[in-house]
Structures are given as structure tokens and as C-alpha cells.
Design an enzyme around this catalytic site. Structure first.
Site, PDB file in Angstrom:
ATOM      1  N   LYS A  45       0.808  -1.225   0.000  1.00 27.48           N
ATOM      2  CA  LYS A  45       0.000   0.000   0.000  1.00 27.48           C
ATOM      3  C   LYS A  45       0.839   1.271   0.000  1.00 27.48           C
ATOM      4  CE  LYS A  45      -3.228  -1.188  -0.626  1.00 27.48           C
ATOM      5  NZ  LYS A  45      -3.580  -1.865  -1.920  1.00 27.48           N
ATOM      6  N   TYR A  87       6.123   8.441  -2.111  1.00 25.82           N
ATOM      7  CA  TYR A  87       4.876   8.537  -2.877  1.00 25.82           C
ATOM      8  C   TYR A  87       4.425   9.989  -2.994  1.00 25.82           C
ATOM      9  CZ  TYR A  87      -0.007   7.494  -4.131  1.00 25.82           C
ATOM     10  OH  TYR A  87      -1.229   7.431  -4.755  1.00 25.82           O
ATOM     11  N   SER A 108      -4.874   2.741   4.018  1.00 25.91           N
ATOM     12  CA  SER A 108      -4.999   1.960   2.791  1.00 25.91           C
ATOM     13  C   SER A 108      -4.936   0.466   3.090  1.00 25.91           C
ATOM     14  CB  SER A 108      -3.901   2.359   1.808  1.00 25.91           C
ATOM     15  OG  SER A 108      -4.070   1.705   0.575  1.00 25.91           O
ATOM     16  N   HIS A 127       7.966  -7.200  -1.938  1.00 29.41           N
ATOM     17  CA  HIS A 127       7.637  -6.534  -0.672  1.00 29.41           C
ATOM     18  C   HIS A 127       8.674  -6.869   0.406  1.00 29.41           C
ATOM     19  CE1 HIS A 127       3.872  -4.727  -1.722  1.00 29.41           C
ATOM     20  NE2 HIS A 127       3.201  -5.844  -1.849  1.00 29.41           N
ATOM     21  N   GLY A 166      -5.917   6.635  -4.210  1.00 29.21           N
ATOM     22  CA  GLY A 166      -4.598   7.090  -4.650  1.00 29.21           C
ATOM     23  C   GLY A 166      -4.259   8.493  -4.200  1.00 29.21           C
ATOM     24  N   THR A 187       1.329  -0.417  -7.296  1.00 26.89           N
ATOM     25  CA  THR A 187       0.751  -0.557  -8.627  1.00 26.89           C
ATOM     26  C   THR A 187       1.233   0.557  -9.551  1.00 26.89           C
ATOM     27  OG1 THR A 187      -1.215  -1.510  -7.562  1.00 26.89           O
ATOM     28  CG2 THR A 187      -1.419  -0.880  -9.872  1.00 26.89           C
ATOM     29  N   TRP A 188       1.274   1.764  -9.040  1.00 25.04           N
ATOM     30  CA  TRP A 188       1.724   2.918  -9.824  1.00 25.04           C
ATOM     31  C   TRP A 188       3.194   2.778 -10.207  1.00 25.04           C
ATOM     32  CZ3 TRP A 188       2.760   8.476  -7.731  1.00 25.04           C
ATOM     33  CH2 TRP A 188       2.799   9.387  -8.798  1.00 25.04           C
TER      34      TRP A 188
END
Length: 327
Positions: free
Chosen positions: A80, A229, A171, A141, A295, A84-85
Site C-alpha cells: 500500500k 509517494y 490503505s 515486498h 490514490g 501498482t503505480w
């Protein structure tokens, strides 16, 4: 790199074999109640799930069986933290001369199928690491200390991204409740907060995970790129440019004149990726849509009390002191 099709029976059999291989060790590990599985086991100072593809069995099998190549590129996050991004961006950067935007795999395929995980590769019938692509893209991970040794010995490029722990907690809370069995019922925010602050999370403690990669990046910045992020969200184009440079795939002047970088940023936007993953599933009962909630940065304020936020901020300031990590 081709997308993967998961054979549920094969995976179940392989996980069973791994459990038999490692059970004499596993039963001696400390354990706690899990988030998405019945239990979490502590191994090498971190907590791993008792079942599923990302589990204590696949972690130990990856350390024993995974075969890195010196030219490999590895992406790493805690769950989290924009996984994915990050997968989407790196896949698009490295493969930008292979695909046209109108038929790009990211418009129809979950990024998690395009960039395989080393923990799940070891259960595949035909693992990607046997296919001979170069460079091979992988994700994990795993904390830095638990990586298969050759990854660091070979000096493979590693991209690590972390995220404000408050947003990670929220998340993870939502994601875990999507995957928990009906017999256990949903977690409450209070339960999730208590476990998170104690470090009892899949691949946690969160702060130790981040510190491991941050210290490694400071020691070897040419091989380990450390991202947050929040910074990626606030200055995406400059970060994508730096990411391409680090990976060894810099944008040329001609590409800059054609707006190739901007096309990649658009292709990998939350809006486009979530639209492409509204339907279908990744296998193992996991819908593609589960990876796309909001997101956003700062969503934790909608779920955590001011007291919870202060406690998490205090822990973060103490744990990250002197490491130049800012959200």
C-alpha cells in the site's frame, strides 16, 4: 515481459510443498494474529503472512530458489505504498519502444501481471526468470535484509518507494477488509491502528522496512533509488525523468520534443489505470479493482483521530531522525 496466468491447483500444491519444507522452522517463529490471514510469523525481524502467495513459505523459498541476474531491475515497497503505480511507470519507461499507446498492455492488463513478484515467481510452473528477457523487471515486498543475497551481491538496480505511514495504515486497513474471510469479520480502524503502531503488519514493522532501504540507498545511491509517494505525486514529471535516468533508459531530446514522458505519466495515471482494471481479477480471489481505491495523499485524516495522527507522527519523527525522509 508477458503477463502471467495463475494455475490455482498448481499454486496450492507448491505452497503445500513449501510448508512441508520449512514447517520445522516456521513452528518455532513468534506469531501474532494476522490482518488477511489467520496468523503472522516473525522471520528476520519482520512479520510475514501464514498463507497466500505472499507468505512466510514463499519468502523463504525465494531466498533459496530465486535466481537473480546482474542486469535485473527490482522494485520494492511495503504493501500500500504506491506499488501498482510504480510497477506501471517502470514497465512503461523500460518498454516504451515496444508498444504503441493505443494497444499498450497497461490499457488491458493489471500491472501486477506485467511486473512479477519474486515471492510468487517461485511457485510458477514456468517462472519469468527462466524466459531470458533483459533487463528483467521484478517486484518485491521483502525488506532489504531478506532479499535473496545475489540481488545485492550483483549490484542490481533497486527502486524503493515509501509513503506516509498514516496513509499506509488507512490503505492497508481497507485492503485487508476486502480480503478477510467472512468468519473473521472486518477489522476496525482502532484494531488496525494498534497493530500498526506495534509494527505488526504484513512485511512490517513499517519503519524498519523503510529504514533498511533508506540506509542502503545512502550507502549506494547509484544502485538504490529511494522515492516517496508524496514527492512522486507532487512532482511526477521530474521524478519520472529521474527514474528513467536511474534505470538506464533516459528520455532523448527527440522523445522530449514528442512529449513521450508526458504520455507515460498520462498512461500510468490513477484514472487510466483504474478504468482499465474495473473488471476481471488477478486470480486467487483478488479482483483487479481492489488495487484502486483513491490514490490520494492525506486520506488518513478522514479515518484517524487527531490523537492517532499525533502518535504516528511522533513515532515517525523518532524512527526517521537523521535519514532525510520527508512526506
Amino acid at each position: 515481459m508477458s503477463s502471467k496466468t495463475f494455475d490455482e491447483d498448481h499454486i496450492a500444491n507448491k505452497l503445500s510443498l513449501f510448508f512441508d519444507r520449512y514447517k520445522s522452522k516456521i513452528i518455532t517463529f513468534p506469531k501474532e494474529k494476522g490482518w488477511m490471514t489467520d496468523e503472522l510469523y516473525m522471520y528476520q525481524g519482520f512479520w510475514f503472512q501464514s498463507a497466500r502467495m505472499f507468505s512466510i513459505m514463499t519468502v523463504m523459498a525465494a531466498q533459496d530458489d530465486f535466481k537473480p541476474h546482474p542486469s535485473d531491475i527490482y522494485l520494492a515497497t511495503q504493501p500500500k505504498c504506491g506499488t501498482t503505480w510504480l510497477k506501471s511507470l517502470v514497465f512503461a519507461i523500460v518498454n516504451r519502444n515496444r508498444y504503441q499507446n493505443e494497444n499498450h498492455p497497461l490499457l488491458s492488463t493489471n500491472p501486477h501481471k506485467l511486473v512479477p513478484n519474486i515471492e510468487t515467481e517461485v511457485v510458477e510452473k514456468i517462472p519469468t526468470y527462466a524466459e531470458g528477457h533483459s533487463p528483467r523487471l521484478f517486484f518485491t515486498h521483502l525488506p532489504c535484509i531478506s532479499l535473496p543475497p545475489s540481488i545485492l551481491d550483483f549490484g542490481c538496480r533497486i527502486v524503493y518507494m515509501c509513503r506516509d505511514p498514516k496513509d499506509v495504515l488507512v490503505s492497508l486497513f481497507h485492503f485487508a477488509n476486502k480480503l478477510r474471510g467472512t468468519s473473521t469479520g472486518p477489522m476496525t480502524v482502532e484494531e488496525a491502528f494498534e497493530k500498526f503502531t506495534k509494527g505488526i503488519t504484513p512485511h512490517g514493522p513499517y519503519w524498519e522496512h523503510v529504514k533498511g532501504y533508506r540506509k542502503a540507498s545512502l550507502e549506494n545511491p547509484s544502485k538504490i533509488l529511494f522515492l516517496t509517494y508524496e514527492n512522486m505525486k507532487s512532482d511526477t514529471e521530474n521524478n519520472v525523468k529521474n527514474l528513467a535516468d536511474f534505470l538506464g533508459y533516459p528520455f532523448t531530446e527527440e522523445e522530449n520534443s514528442r512529449g513521450v514522458m508526458e504520455e507515460i505519466v498520462s498512461l500510468c495515471s490513477f484514472e487510466k489505470l483504474s478504468a482499465a482494471n474495473k473488471h476481471g481479477d488477478l486470480g486467487r480471489g483478488l479482483p483487479n479493482s481492489a488495487f484502486f481505491r483513491q490514490g490520494n495523499v492525506g486520506d488518513s485524516i478522514n479515518y484517524l483521530t487527531p490523537e492517532m495522527i499525533q502518535i504516528l507522527d511522533d513515532i515517525t519523527n523518532k524512527e526517521f531522525h537523521g535519514l532525510d525522509i520527508s512526506f
